[in-house]
Design a protein around this motif. Structure first.
Motif, PDB file in Angstrom:
ATOM      1  N   ALA A   1       0.841  -1.216   0.000  1.00 35.47           N
ATOM      2  CA  ALA A   1       0.000   0.000   0.000  1.00 35.47           C
ATOM      3  C   ALA A   1       0.866   1.251   0.000  1.00 35.47           C
ATOM      4  CB  ALA A   1      -0.904  -0.016   1.221  1.00 35.47           C
ATOM      5  N   LYS A   2       2.151   1.085   0.350  1.00 40.50           N
ATOM      6  CA  LYS A   2       3.057   2.247   0.381  1.00 40.50           C
ATOM      7  C   LYS A   2       3.650   2.568  -0.996  1.00 40.50           C
ATOM      8  CE  LYS A   2       5.609   0.397   3.636  1.00 40.50           C
ATOM      9  NZ  LYS A   2       6.720   0.135   4.546  1.00 40.50           N
ATOM     10  N   SER A   3       3.482   1.665  -1.993  1.00 37.02           N
ATOM     11  CA  SER A   3       4.180   1.837  -3.280  1.00 37.02           C
ATOM     12  C   SER A   3       3.445   2.825  -4.187  1.00 37.02           C
ATOM     13  CB  SER A   3       4.274   0.505  -4.031  1.00 37.02           C
ATOM     14  OG  SER A   3       4.613  -0.536  -3.159  1.00 37.02           O
ATOM     15  N   CYS A   4       4.195   3.785  -4.733  1.00 36.70           N
ATOM     16  CA  CYS A   4       3.556   4.738  -5.655  1.00 36.70           C
ATOM     17  C   CYS A   4       4.103   4.620  -7.077  1.00 36.70           C
ATOM     18  CB  CYS A   4       3.722   6.171  -5.152  1.00 36.70           C
ATOM     19  SG  CYS A   4       5.430   6.730  -5.071  1.00 36.70           S
ATOM     20  N   ALA A   5       5.275   4.018  -7.269  1.00 37.70           N
ATOM     21  CA  ALA A   5       5.865   4.003  -8.616  1.00 37.70           C
ATOM     22  C   ALA A   5       6.928   2.918  -8.734  1.00 37.70           C
ATOM     23  CB  ALA A   5       6.502   5.356  -8.926  1.00 37.70           C
ATOM     24  N   VAL A   6       7.177   2.531  -9.993  1.00 40.50           N
ATOM     25  CA  VAL A   6       8.312   1.661 -10.321  1.00 40.50           C
ATOM     26  C   VAL A   6       9.235   2.492 -11.215  1.00 40.50           C
ATOM     27  CG1 VAL A   6       9.041  -0.456 -11.496  1.00 40.50           C
ATOM     28  CG2 VAL A   6       6.881  -0.416 -10.221  1.00 40.50           C
ATOM     29  N   LEU A   7      10.522   2.471 -10.911  1.00 37.89           N
ATOM     30  CA  LEU A   7      11.515   3.219 -11.708  1.00 37.89           C
ATOM     31  C   LEU A   7      12.521   2.236 -12.293  1.00 37.89           C
ATOM     32  CD1 LEU A   7      13.025   5.831 -12.614  1.00 37.89           C
ATOM     33  CD2 LEU A   7      14.186   5.788 -10.393  1.00 37.89           C
ATOM     34  N   LEU A   8      12.626   2.199 -13.630  1.00 36.27           N
ATOM     35  CA  LEU A   8      13.524   1.244 -14.284  1.00 36.27           C
ATOM     36  C   LEU A   8      14.226   1.883 -15.473  1.00 36.27           C
ATOM     37  CD1 LEU A   8      11.101  -1.818 -14.573  1.00 36.27           C
ATOM     38  CD2 LEU A   8      13.038  -1.640 -12.987  1.00 36.27           C
ATOM     39  N   GLU A   9      15.395   1.341 -15.827  1.00 37.91           N
ATOM     40  CA  GLU A   9      16.019   1.650 -17.120  1.00 37.91           C
ATOM     41  C   GLU A   9      15.569   0.578 -18.117  1.00 37.91           C
ATOM     42  OE1 GLU A   9      20.531   2.434 -16.346  1.00 37.91           O
ATOM     43  OE2 GLU A   9      19.645   1.552 -14.567  1.00 37.91           O
ATOM     44  N   PRO A  10      15.235   0.943 -19.345  1.00 41.08           N
ATOM     45  CA  PRO A  10      14.877  -0.077 -20.334  1.00 41.08           C
ATOM     46  C   PRO A  10      16.022  -1.057 -20.605  1.00 41.08           C
ATOM     47  CG  PRO A  10      14.150   2.070 -21.064  1.00 41.08           C
ATOM     48  CD  PRO A  10      15.002   2.302 -19.845  1.00 41.08           C
ATOM     49  N   ILE A  11      17.265  -0.556 -20.564  1.00 43.16           N
ATOM     50  CA  ILE A  11      18.470  -1.400 -20.519  1.00 43.16           C
ATOM     51  C   ILE A  11      19.332  -0.764 -19.444  1.00 43.16           C
ATOM     52  CG2 ILE A  11      20.607  -2.004 -21.727  1.00 43.16           C
ATOM     53  CD1 ILE A  11      19.068  -1.890 -24.355  1.00 43.16           C
ATOM     54  N   GLN A  12      19.901  -1.557 -18.539  1.00 42.40           N
ATOM     55  CA  GLN A  12      20.780  -0.949 -17.533  1.00 42.40           C
ATOM     56  C   GLN A  12      22.113  -0.607 -18.186  1.00 42.40           C
ATOM     57  OE1 GLN A  12      20.839  -3.751 -14.218  1.00 42.40           O
ATOM     58  NE2 GLN A  12      19.256  -2.530 -13.188  1.00 42.40           N
ATOM     59  N   GLY A  13      22.389   0.694 -18.302  1.00 41.20           N
ATOM     60  CA  GLY A  13      23.598   1.128 -18.994  1.00 41.20           C
ATOM     61  C   GLY A  13      24.837   0.988 -18.132  1.00 41.20           C
ATOM     62  N   GLU A  14      24.926   1.816 -17.086  1.00 45.20           N
ATOM     63  CA  GLU A  14      26.117   1.795 -16.229  1.00 45.20           C
ATOM     64  C   GLU A  14      26.258   0.444 -15.522  1.00 45.20           C
ATOM     65  OE1 GLU A  14      28.347   4.443 -16.295  1.00 45.20           O
ATOM     66  OE2 GLU A  14      26.927   4.854 -17.899  1.00 45.20           O
ATOM     67  N   GLY A  15      25.161  -0.244 -15.319  1.00 45.84           N
ATOM     68  CA  GLY A  15      25.194  -1.566 -14.667  1.00 45.84           C
ATOM     69  C   GLY A  15      25.879  -2.613 -15.528  1.00 45.84           C
ATOM     70  N   GLY A  16      26.175  -2.298 -16.799  1.00 45.57           N
ATOM     71  CA  GLY A  16      26.896  -3.251 -17.643  1.00 45.57           C
ATOM     72  C   GLY A  16      26.197  -3.557 -18.957  1.00 45.57           C
ATOM     73  N   VAL A  17      25.288  -2.687 -19.407  1.00 47.51           N
ATOM     74  CA  VAL A  17      24.487  -2.944 -20.610  1.00 47.51           C
ATOM     75  C   VAL A  17      23.713  -4.271 -20.428  1.00 47.51           C
ATOM     76  CG1 VAL A  17      24.432  -3.008 -23.156  1.00 47.51           C
ATOM     77  CG2 VAL A  17      26.228  -1.707 -21.987  1.00 47.51           C
ATOM     78  N   ASN A  18      22.857  -4.272 -19.407  1.00 46.71           N
ATOM     79  CA  ASN A  18      22.038  -5.449 -19.106  1.00 46.71           C
ATOM     80  C   ASN A  18      20.702  -5.311 -19.831  1.00 46.71           C
ATOM     81  OD1 ASN A  18      24.084  -6.174 -17.280  1.00 46.71           O
ATOM     82  ND2 ASN A  18      23.151  -4.917 -15.688  1.00 46.71           N
ATOM     83  N   VAL A  19      20.494  -6.215 -20.792  1.00 50.97           N
ATOM     84  CA  VAL A  19      19.279  -6.159 -21.625  1.00 50.97           C
ATOM     85  C   VAL A  19      18.257  -7.118 -21.027  1.00 50.97           C
ATOM     86  CG1 VAL A  19      18.371  -6.433 -23.970  1.00 50.97           C
ATOM     87  CG2 VAL A  19      20.762  -5.764 -23.632  1.00 50.97           C
ATOM     88  N   PRO A  20      17.071  -6.638 -20.647  1.00 50.45           N
ATOM     89  CA  PRO A  20      16.085  -7.573 -20.089  1.00 50.45           C
ATOM     90  C   PRO A  20      15.442  -8.413 -21.185  1.00 50.45           C
ATOM     91  CG  PRO A  20      15.113  -5.406 -20.273  1.00 50.45           C
ATOM     92  CD  PRO A  20      16.545  -5.274 -20.766  1.00 50.45           C
ATOM     93  N   ARG A  21      14.778  -9.479 -20.773  1.00 51.86           N
ATOM     94  CA  ARG A  21      14.087 -10.316 -21.782  1.00 51.86           C
ATOM     95  C   ARG A  21      12.935  -9.524 -22.394  1.00 51.86           C
ATOM     96  NH1 ARG A  21       9.341 -11.582 -19.420  1.00 51.86           N
ATOM     97  NH2 ARG A  21       9.378 -11.518 -17.155  1.00 51.86           N
ATOM     98  N   ASP A  22      12.561  -9.917 -23.629  1.00 51.88           N
ATOM     99  CA  ASP A  22      11.419  -9.270 -24.285  1.00 51.88           C
ATOM    100  C   ASP A  22      10.181  -9.434 -23.409  1.00 51.88           C
ATOM    101  OD1 ASP A  22      12.943  -8.557 -26.409  1.00 51.88           O
ATOM    102  OD2 ASP A  22      12.323 -10.227 -27.693  1.00 51.88           O
ATOM    103  N   GLY A  23       9.389  -8.411 -23.360  1.00 56.21           N
ATOM    104  CA  GLY A  23       8.119  -8.514 -22.627  1.00 56.21           C
ATOM    105  C   GLY A  23       8.199  -8.063 -21.181  1.00 56.21           C
ATOM    106  N   TYR A  24       9.426  -7.895 -20.654  1.00 54.82           N
ATOM    107  CA  TYR A  24       9.577  -7.514 -19.231  1.00 54.82           C
ATOM    108  C   TYR A  24       8.842  -6.211 -18.930  1.00 54.82           C
ATOM    109  CZ  TYR A  24      12.108  -5.667 -15.086  1.00 54.82           C
ATOM    110  OH  TYR A  24      12.452  -5.111 -13.874  1.00 54.82           O
ATOM    111  N   LEU A  25       9.156  -5.166 -19.717  1.00 60.81           N
ATOM    112  CA  LEU A  25       8.569  -3.852 -19.428  1.00 60.81           C
ATOM    113  C   LEU A  25       7.045  -3.883 -19.599  1.00 60.81           C
ATOM    114  CD1 LEU A  25      11.019  -1.223 -20.950  1.00 60.81           C
ATOM    115  CD2 LEU A  25      10.756  -1.940 -18.573  1.00 60.81           C
ATOM    116  N   LYS A  26       6.589  -4.674 -20.551  1.00 60.97           N
ATOM    117  CA  LYS A  26       5.148  -4.753 -20.791  1.00 60.97           C
ATOM    118  C   LYS A  26       4.436  -5.368 -19.573  1.00 60.97           C
ATOM    119  CE  LYS A  26       2.414  -4.703 -24.682  1.00 60.97           C
ATOM    120  NZ  LYS A  26       2.429  -4.553 -26.078  1.00 60.97           N
ATOM    121  N   GLU A  27       5.068  -6.395 -19.004  1.00 60.34           N
ATOM    122  CA  GLU A  27       4.462  -7.019 -17.820  1.00 60.34           C
ATOM    123  C   GLU A  27       4.489  -6.066 -16.627  1.00 60.34           C
ATOM    124  OE1 GLU A  27       6.159 -10.974 -17.118  1.00 60.34           O
ATOM    125  OE2 GLU A  27       6.221 -11.205 -19.302  1.00 60.34           O
TER     126      GLU A  27
END
Ligand SMILES: Cc1ncc(COP(=O)(O)O)c(C=O)c1O
Length: 397
Positions: free
Chosen positions: A179-205
């Motif tokens: 009940a305390k959550s107001c938002a999710v904050l994400l990078e579409p690909i983590q750049g500085e983290g090492g160019v981490n590409v998530p699987r297709d469909g992650y952001l949509k879910e």
């Protein structure tokens, strides 16, 4: 006379680990140092110089605007700011823009939007769900969102209200939601983290989950935005539209400008809630408008998509000669090459000798983020230079 590194040591706060060259001039994908040595620049100001160095359309727009009006503050309307805002809104899924001077400030703006949204529309919910391995900037708020002790340990305590879950894991976001959550904050690909590409469909879910819970989906597109990953915005890969988005880096093709954009339903900030003296100045907006218009008009995002595949193919081919390369990953012209050990700094130093600028995004990985205007021939030449550098690394192993 003291050398430039000696002057830096004497006068500049010692926070940067700098490469041993002083750059004095740039044109397109090339830069030259104070000794006249030429480099192919596949760092591009850390994914910033989308049109390369000193592109004529940017130089011309800046020169013209500098003759007319440089700075006014935001007490008045100025035309370049409104033109740039219009262009961004017309080409994105968002409705309103606020300009900033950097990426961190753009993300700070997103955090304030989330807090106010939670207060007004979600019964005071204030917690923001972020990802482990993220990078959102170096201000106190964005350090808290980054959540990596490597960057924040000396500056504790940081603002509270951030929880971190593994990147790419939708169930982890669901479990962290309360009940305390107001938002999710994400990078579409983590750049500085090492160019981490998530699987297709992650952001949509994640989008679907935010809709179910009434939370905002906020995307930090500071590194992925403005064509870098093969679409104008990283969210286009998954077709998952954010409610709030941060931009910077490539937006001004080298100029210090960022922005956060909101959908109408997240346009909660009102007079007095936010501001900035310099942000959105006529000078920066005129240069950035010229760059963005060129990027869109010349279809550079699609070009980045094709050239990215070409570069990844060339880098993948190096694996035959250098089995210590274990992975090549990325999207568009945001690409990483992973080694099976901590070889990145040695490879980078050897690449400098060969006249190639790349950067070690992790001790085990190189990042390639050349200008969107890079040519095939320059990519070929860059990979050849890298090959010679890796031969040196192999010889010294
Ligand atoms: C995804 C992301 N967000 C925010 C930032 C911070 O941007 P700046 O260095 O312009 O403050 C960066 C910088 O690397 C970034 O990659």
């Amino acid at each position: 006379m003291k050398s430039w590194p000696e002057l830096e040591k004497q006068y500049y706060l010692g926070v940067f680990k700098r490469a041993p060259m002083t750059l004095v001039r740039g044109r397109g994908t090339r830069v030259w140092d104070a000794d006249g040595k030429e480099y192919l620049d596949f760092v591009a100001g850390i994914a910033v110089n989308s049109l390369g160095h000193c592109h004529p359309v940017v130089v011309k727009a800046l020169a013209a605007q500098a003759q007319a009006l440089i700075h006014t503050s935001n007490l008045y309307y100025t035309i370049p700011q409104l033109r740039l805002a219009e262009l961004l809104v017309k080409h994105s899924c968002l409705d309103k823009v606020f300009f900033t001077n950097s990426g961190a400030e753009a993300v700070e703006g997103c955090l304030k939007v989330a807090r106010k949204y939670g207060k007004e529309k979600l019964n005071g919910a204030y917690e923001i769900i972020c990802a482990q391995g993220a990078f959102h900037g170096r201000t106190m708020g964005t350090l808290a969102a980054t959540g990596n002790p490597k960057y924040s340990e000396p500056f504790q305590p940081l603002p509270g209200g951030f929880v971190h879950v593994p990147y790419g894991d939708v169930d982890a976001i669901k479990k962290a939601t309360s009940a305390k959550s107001c938002a999710v904050l994400l990078e579409p690909i983590q750049g500085e983290g090492g160019v981490n590409v998530p699987r297709d469909g992650y952001l949509k879910e994640v989008r679907r989950w935010c809709d179910q819970r009434g939370m905002l989906l906020m995307l930090d597109e500071v590194q992925t935005g403005i064509g870098r990953t093969g679409y104008l915005f990283g969210y286009e890969h998954d077709g998952a539209e954010p409610d709030v988005m941060a931009l910077a880096k490539g937006l001004g093709s080298g100029l210090p400008i960022g922005a956060f954009l909101v959908k109408e339903r997240a346009a909660v900030l009102v007079p007095g809630d936010h501001g900035s003296t310099f942000a959105g100045s006529p000078l920066m907006c005129a240069g950035s408008h010229a760059a963005l218009k060129y990027i869109i008009g010349r279809r550079l995002p699609a070009r980045a998509r094709d050239l990215g595949k070409y570069l990844m193919g060339k880098l993948t081919a190096l694996r035959e000669e250098f089995p210590y390369i274990v992975e090549v990953r990325g999207r568009g012209l945001l690409v990483a090459l992973e080694f099976n050990g901590e070889l990145a700094q040695r490879a980078v130093s050897a690449a400098w000798e060969e006249g190639l600028l790349v950067n070690p995004v992790k001790p085990t990985a190189l990042r390639f983020a050349p200008p969107l205007t890079v040519t095939r021939r320059e990519l070929d030449s860059g990979v050849q230079r890298l090959r010679r550098a890796l031969q040196k690394v192999a010889a010294s192993k």
